[in-house]
Scaffold this active site. Structure first.
Site, PDB file in Angstrom:
ATOM      1  N   LYS A   1      54.231  18.735  53.225  1.00  0.00           N
ATOM      2  CA  LYS A   1      54.863  19.511  54.289  1.00  0.00           C
ATOM      3  C   LYS A   1      56.061  18.791  54.917  1.00  0.00           C
ATOM      4  CE  LYS A   1      53.900  22.540  58.132  1.00  0.00           C
ATOM      5  NZ  LYS A   1      52.907  23.144  59.019  1.00  0.00           N
TER       6      LYS A   1
ATOM      7  N   MET B   1      31.109  43.071  25.765  1.00  0.00           N
ATOM      8  CA  MET B   1      31.226  42.059  24.716  1.00  0.00           C
ATOM      9  C   MET B   1      30.030  41.108  24.746  1.00  0.00           C
ATOM     10  SD  MET B   1      32.850  41.226  22.133  1.00  0.00           S
ATOM     11  CE  MET B   1      34.605  41.539  21.925  1.00  0.00           C
TER      12      MET B   1
HETATM   13  C1  LIG Z   1      36.392  34.976  34.101  1.00  0.00           C
HETATM   14  C2  LIG Z   1      35.491  35.235  32.940  1.00  0.00           C
HETATM   15  N1  LIG Z   1      34.146  35.170  33.081  1.00  0.00           N
HETATM   16  C3  LIG Z   1      33.334  35.414  32.037  1.00  0.00           C
HETATM   17  C4  LIG Z   1      33.846  35.730  30.807  1.00  0.00           C
HETATM   18  C5  LIG Z   1      32.908  36.004  29.629  1.00  0.00           C
HETATM   19  N2  LIG Z   1      33.055  37.395  29.170  1.00  0.00           N
HETATM   20  C6  LIG Z   1      33.801  37.728  28.098  1.00  0.00           C
HETATM   21  S1  LIG Z   1      33.858  39.376  27.825  1.00  0.00           S
HETATM   22  C7  LIG Z   1      32.833  39.675  29.108  1.00  0.00           C
HETATM   23  C8  LIG Z   1      32.432  41.097  29.468  1.00  0.00           C
HETATM   24  C9  LIG Z   1      33.578  41.883  29.995  1.00  0.00           C
HETATM   25  O1  LIG Z   1      33.096  43.105  30.502  1.00  0.00           O
HETATM   26  P1  LIG Z   1      34.070  44.309  30.722  1.00  0.00           P
HETATM   27  O2  LIG Z   1      35.265  43.884  31.465  1.00  0.00           O
HETATM   28  O3  LIG Z   1      33.308  45.447  31.290  1.00  0.00           O
HETATM   29  O4  LIG Z   1      34.578  44.635  29.246  1.00  0.00           O
HETATM   30  P2  LIG Z   1      33.787  45.271  28.013  1.00  0.00           P
HETATM   31  O5  LIG Z   1      33.440  44.161  27.085  1.00  0.00           O
HETATM   32  O6  LIG Z   1      32.589  45.976  28.537  1.00  0.00           O
HETATM   33  O7  LIG Z   1      34.785  46.189  27.407  1.00  0.00           O
HETATM   34  C10 LIG Z   1      32.456  38.487  29.745  1.00  0.00           C
HETATM   35  C11 LIG Z   1      31.531  38.405  30.882  1.00  0.00           C
HETATM   36  C12 LIG Z   1      35.252  35.760  30.693  1.00  0.00           C
HETATM   37  N3  LIG Z   1      35.864  36.004  29.532  1.00  0.00           N
HETATM   38  N4  LIG Z   1      36.053  35.539  31.758  1.00  0.00           N
END
Ligand SMILES: Cc1ncc(C[n+]2csc(CCOP(=O)(O)OP(=O)(O)O)c2C)c(N)n1
Ligand SMILES: [Mg+2]
Lengths: 572, 163
Positions: free
Chosen positions: A163, A480
């Protein structure tokens, strides 16, 4: 001679650097800087609702324009909130400068209020970081920061600003350096001529060649050179998830993208090739599958600006360190002048084989009479936007469907977090794109899990009128994760079910936007048309898709490139 | 294989932590590390000894080179080189031990640099094996304290690592 305070110097340096937008969030340690920002109107500041989003916005802007993005935050929590965004940019080599306030230099080390060692915290996820030790250094540090961020293999640079370096009434002479001198940083400006010649000889002699291109082609602005070379040679080309758009997807020489969820024909062609010309990609584990089984018959030419990317996971037979555009240009000249020509017979046989693979699978999915398939949503969007939209994405099944079924013919239009896989990236990235491309369609294809990681930015969209279209492929699950649990954990869906979803339509309305729900297959096309017709509105489209869909193809874990699941029941 | 990598580094705050951070972040070994400013005060010279396969060593040198503050580096083990380490040892030295230790120190061409009625402090320079050899020769039971500098190295002949 002009005398300016450190804060004014900082803003003035940004102006002189040609920075138009910065994304940020104020706080104590940055207040002198925010005051300097207030007293000018050249550099425009976008106030986000969470610092992570500021970084993703800067990142989206950088990916769409090829120019470095800029972030401004305060010390402590402001700075630490940027880390996920910085790591996202670092993994995908995105140029950006993150300016962080810091407690006064006299307080550093005393656990002062909102003190965090940002230089230490950010070190593993930045290309470089710099700290201001005297106000007079500010113009030079800013110049250096952008220079390092944008040249060579690009990446994020953090600048830590105590700062007391920005105190209003302490003025110093302002000189913006014309050039930066860094004796220890000299990115290559051309490739080794002998190596390039060797590579061209190998290309001419190959019987089953393939070009494997990555995000480096887009970052290195070499899509024209790549396209020219590939067309001259008539060889097949595949690209990585990050390289989408580096070569027109609609062209018949293009096999789609490769790797874990790549096309059958790309992965088969890679596995059976005798020569891989890798351009600006890095043999990432999501591409190679098990490295010891990787492409057993292939010799490898690897072009990259970063020598450390070469022979890191897969050994290159011919390494070429240099900027991809310059190297490809030299290759084009050599190919044109070469007395040797490609072996027409062998190449024809190779194409015949590839066409058989393409016919065997291509991209396909099963449709349903009543359920909306996520893939068909993406296909419809592609049709309705003439394949010309900017598409950002989050992370999960929806991301893969978006990348598989939206065909990009141009670079910089597919924007996703490939390396870090950051849920929450999509919306702020779309905002960064829309701000500077107001007349283009900007879609954020997301999931109900990911969108909730930065949903607060709907408020920022209202404030700055950013009418992006949010396409929520709502499968009511962390899809996923659930898919992996289906495939590897006998469908034990541990914590991958998302109960208590909000009413996204009402949520969008609460933020002052339009919400649209689509849950009947017959409405899909017509409602999407209506949505796209609302040019000046942010529309949150909540689409209820088949909850049980999986992403295919999918490489079999620890297999070679050619070992894939093609559907829930077919394995090759 | 064991390697000695010599680095010219900008003599700036934080530069050393970047080098050390790189090793832990990427799971590389550091066996010894020495660093001090050179005759040009804007530069530090750093020597790191490490072990790893050729592939790992190649990555280490490339990743080090990527650090903005690394000006130049060389893997000394690729050519003829001299390596030295300094050791100070405090030894129990009473009665007949005193003559015995003195003899061993002479054989190893060390020096006794401090003396009390019951303790010798010995200074010894050489490559790491020689220092290990000395400890073995005097026997660990008599050793009260050991401090080693870590390896410094330089190429033989005309080759120099400079700007
Ligand atoms: C910040 C973060 N936390 C956890 C993950 C692990 N992760 C990968 S895909 C996923 C599911 C994502 O869900 P959604 O946004 O509903 O997408 P979908 O696969 O259902 O299309 C997770 C939890 C990640 N990639 N990023
Ligand atoms: Mg979901």
């Amino acid at each position: 001679m002009e005398l300016l305070s450190g804060a004014d110097m900082l803003i003035r340096s940004l102006q002189d650097e040609g920075i138009e937008y910065i994304y940020g969030y104020p706080g104590g340690a940055a207040l002198h800087i925010y005051d300097a920002l207030f007293r000018q109107d050249k550099v425009k500041h976008i106030l986000v609702r969470h610092e992570q989003a500021a970084v993703h916005m800067a990142d989206g802007y950088a990916r769409a324009t090829g120019l470095p993005g800029t972030v401004l935050v305060t010390s402590g929590p402001g700075a630490t909130n940027t880390i996920t965004g910085i790591a996202t940019a670092f993994m995908d080599s995105i140029p950006m400068v993150v300016l962080c306030g810091q407690v006064a230099s006299t307080l550093i080390g005393e656990d002062a209020f909102q003190e965090t060692d940002m230089i230490g915290v950010s070190r593993p996820v930045v290309k470089h970081n710099l700290s201001v030790r005297h106000p007079e250094e500010i113009p030079e540090i800013i110049r250096k920061a952008y220079y390092i961020a944008a040249t060579g293999r690009p990446g994020p640079v953090v600048v830590d600003i105590p700062k007391d370096m920005t105190t209003p009434n302490e003025r110093y002479e302002y000189v913006f350096p014309k050039k930066v001198k860094l004796r220890s940083y000299n990115p290559a400006i051309r490739g080794h001529a002998g190596q390039i010649k060797k590579a061209v000889d190998m290309l001419m002699a190959a019987k089953r060649p393939i070009i494997y291109a990555g995000g480096g082609v887009i970052l290195g602005k070499a899509t024209d050179q790549l396209t020219e070379l590939v067309r001259m040679l008539g060889y097949p080309i595949t690209n990585t998830l990050m390289g989408i758009g580096c070569y027109p997807a609609s062209d018949k020489q293009h096999l789609g993208w490769l790797g874990m969820h790549g096309t059958y024909e790309s992965n088969m062609a890679m596995h059976h090739s005798d020569l891989i010309l890798c351009v600006g990609a890095r043999f990432d584990d999501r591409v190679t599958n098990a490295t010891e089984k990787f492409c057993p018959g292939a010799r490898i030419v690897h072009i990259d600006i970063d020598p450390a990317s070469i022979s890191k996971t897969i050994d290159a037979d011919v390494p070429i360190v240099g900027p991809v555009d310059a190297v490809l240009k030299e290759m084009i000249t050599l190919v044109r002048e070469s007395k040797e020509k490609p072996d027409a017979e062998a190449i024809a046989a190779w194409w015949k084989q590839i066409e058989e693979w393409r016919a065997f699978h291509g991209m396909r999915y099963e449709t349903s009479p009543d359920l909306i398939k996520p893939q068909e949503v993406v296909e419809a969007l592609w049709r309705l936007t003439n394949g010309e939209a900017f598409v950002t994405s989050d992370v999960g099944q929806h991301q893969m469907f978006a990348a598989q079924y939206y065909k990009f013919d141009r670079p910089n239009r597919w924007i996703n977090s490939g390396g870090l896989g950051t849920m929450g990236f999509g919306l702020p990235a779309a905002m960064g794109v829309k701000l500077t491309h107001p007349d283009d369609e900007v879609l954020c294809i997301t999931g109900e899990g990911s969108i909730q990681m930065n949903i607060q930015e709907l408020s920022t969209c209202k404030q700055y009128n950013l009418p992006v279209k949010i396409i929520n492929l709502n499968n009511q699950a962390l899809g996923m994760v659930k898919q992996w649990q289906d495939m590897n954990y006998e469908s034990r869906h541990s914590e991958s079910y998302m109960g208590s979803l909000p009413d996204f339509v009402k949520l969008a309305e609460a933020y002052g936007h339009v919400g649209v729900r689509i849950d009947r297959k017959e409405d899909l096309e017509s409602k999407l048309k209506e949505v796209l017709a609302m040019k000046d509105q942010l529309v949150f489209v909540d689409i209820y898709v088949d909850r049980f869909e999986h992403v295919y193809p999918m490489q079999v874990a620890r297999g070679s490139m050619k070992d894939m699941w093609l559907s829930k029941t077919e394995r090759v | 294989m064991r390697r000695i990598i010599s680095v010219l580094l900008e003599n700036e705050p934080g530069a050393l932590s970047r080098v050390v951070g790189l090793f832990s972040q990427r799971n590389y070994n550091i066996e010894t590390l020495t660093v001090a400013p050179t005759e040009d005060e804007t530069l530090s010279r750093l020597t790191v000894t490490t072990t790893g396969s050729d592939k790992v060593i190649e990555q280490i040198t490339k990743q080090l080179n990527k650090l903005i503050e690394v000006v130049k580096l060389v893997d000394l083990t690729e050519g003829a080189h001299i390596e030295r380490e300094l050791m100070l040892v405090k030894l129990k030295a009473t009665g007949s031990q005193r003559a015995e230790i003195k003899r061993t120190v002479d054989i190893f061409r060390g020096q006794i640099v401090d003396v009390t009625s019951s303790v010798y402090t010995v200074q010894l320079a050489g490559n790491s094996e020689k220092l290990d050899g000395f400890i073995q020769a005097v026997g660990t039971s008599g050793v009260l304290e050991v401090v080693r500098s870590g390896v410094s190295g330089i190429a033989r002949g005309e080759k120099v690592l400079s700007l």
